[in-house]
Write a protein that holds these residues in place. Sequence first.
Motif, PDB file in Angstrom:
ATOM      1  N   TRP A  16     -24.105 -20.922 -30.908  1.00  0.00           N
ATOM      2  CA  TRP A  16     -24.474 -20.224 -29.680  1.00  0.00           C
ATOM      3  C   TRP A  16     -25.978 -20.128 -29.514  1.00  0.00           C
ATOM      4  O   TRP A  16     -26.718 -19.973 -30.487  1.00  0.00           O
ATOM      5  N   HIS A  18     -28.152 -17.518 -27.397  1.00  0.00           N
ATOM      6  CA  HIS A  18     -27.885 -16.226 -26.771  1.00  0.00           C
ATOM      7  C   HIS A  18     -29.046 -15.826 -25.860  1.00  0.00           C
ATOM      8  O   HIS A  18     -30.193 -15.741 -26.313  1.00  0.00           O
ATOM      9  N   ALA A  58     -24.282 -17.945 -24.929  1.00  0.00           N
ATOM     10  CA  ALA A  58     -23.805 -16.572 -25.001  1.00  0.00           C
ATOM     11  C   ALA A  58     -24.685 -15.716 -24.091  1.00  0.00           C
ATOM     12  O   ALA A  58     -25.869 -15.534 -24.361  1.00  0.00           O
ATOM     13  N   TYR A 273     -19.501 -13.616 -36.810  1.00  0.00           N
ATOM     14  CA  TYR A 273     -20.523 -14.091 -35.877  1.00  0.00           C
ATOM     15  C   TYR A 273     -21.867 -13.773 -36.517  1.00  0.00           C
ATOM     16  O   TYR A 273     -22.216 -12.611 -36.710  1.00  0.00           O
ATOM     17  N   PHE A 275     -26.181 -14.214 -37.132  1.00  0.00           N
ATOM     18  CA  PHE A 275     -27.382 -14.261 -36.295  1.00  0.00           C
ATOM     19  C   PHE A 275     -28.583 -13.756 -37.079  1.00  0.00           C
ATOM     20  O   PHE A 275     -28.442 -13.064 -38.100  1.00  0.00           O
ATOM     21  N   ASN A 278     -31.052 -10.598 -31.887  1.00  0.00           N
ATOM     22  CA  ASN A 278     -30.374 -10.517 -30.608  1.00  0.00           C
ATOM     23  C   ASN A 278     -31.159  -9.581 -29.696  1.00  0.00           C
ATOM     24  O   ASN A 278     -32.262  -9.141 -30.044  1.00  0.00           O
ATOM     25  N   SER A 309     -25.537 -17.933 -34.194  1.00  0.00           N
ATOM     26  CA  SER A 309     -26.141 -17.703 -32.881  1.00  0.00           C
ATOM     27  C   SER A 309     -27.653 -17.630 -33.039  1.00  0.00           C
ATOM     28  O   SER A 309     -28.151 -16.999 -33.973  1.00  0.00           O
TER      29      SER A 309
END
Length: 442
Positions: A16, A18, A58, A273, A275, A278, A309
């Motif tokens: 992803w 994002h 995303a 998920y 990352f 974010n 992500s």
Amino acid sequence: MTPTIPGPGWVEHVIWWHAYPLGFVGAERAGGGPVRHRLPQLTAWLDHLLALGANGLALGPVFASETHGYDTVDHYRIDPRLGDDADMDALLAAASAKGVRVLFDGVFNHVGRGHPAFQAVLAEGPGAATASWFRLREWGPGGEPDYDDFEGHHHLVALNHAEPAVVDLVADVMNHWLDRGVDGWRLDAAYAVPSGFWAQVADRVRARHPEAYLMGEVIQGDYAALVADGRLDAVTQYELWKAVWSSLNDRNFHELAHALRRHDGFLDTFVPYTFLGNHDTTRIASRLDDPAHLEHALVVLATVGGTPSVYAGDEHAFRGVKRDREGGDDEVRPPFPATPAELSELGLPTFHRHQELLGLRRRHPWLHAARTEPLEVTNEHLSYASSAGGERLVVALSTGDAPVRLTAPGVSEVLAGDGSVDRPGAADAGVRLPQGGWAVLR
């Protein structure tokens, strides 16, 4: 043990990118104005996403809201600051044509005070048809009820998840946009919603869209139980996120090794998920004390189990600090230029490193459900093996101030990073790293 992956098969191959749309397009702080057709700006970045090595978009909240997108007033309407239905249809069509999956952000724990269902309560009192949608308490002398909100934010009115009409609403909204071409949902503040509610919604959604990906935002707690009880596919892996930057800053790889062991436990039942940043966190480039360690963090994201992500801008080493005050998210939710060509060239080395490591991951899709075994751990050095289905990679990381040799049994070549193999192919093989180096090997 082979992990039970409750999600659709396509998720194994997705990475992803994002984006927080309202910030990305430089939208006004307050909603409710005329339609501004800004979503085409995001469409213009789809090739950048693909060039990075990602194949999923995303999106943060895109529905009509009062301010930041998490105070929704209409789940069926695109925020006018972003555009309209036609703009979103065009973005979804362009993404589909390029093989890019799209994830929507579903804010279903609460709504903004301006939501028509809550406005009906304020106008009509306890007898309003939608009064049962909210967790109302006493009614004050001014005719306004006291009510549960989201973590003390009074403008975010908590929904009553025991109310069947709320189950109906959320399932209908999710199916509506899945019908329109969305591939899945990030469920905002999933930790604040009863698991039984998610289970009811998930069953209805999957009855119509069995290939939909349902991922919940969870900060802490029993990740596996929420996935199982809520019948979700995944949750956000904040434990690993924290361990990555904290172990690098503290030069304490024991913390990361511990987090990787727990991560393995989650992979028994679901694929988290993963990352490095974010829209709610300080940028990884700002969080790390040593900028050189950005590569180390990215290596971990690219080589352990999970659905990775990349937060838009991190691939160009954007900086930004989240602050606990009004407007405290602004630094981590900045406007982007109209096209990627307008980005500063200063970020290109970081972008190219992302391309290298995400490309490596795409060539080894089995890493999605890989188990990770720490091989050698000290405060400043870590080597681990990631393996699944007979495949195996070894990763070596150093934050030390001198060259080092780390255990890497059986490896024969370096796939990425700066290192050399000592006794290639042997059971006692190792990797020699320069000061502060890293390597990915097989």
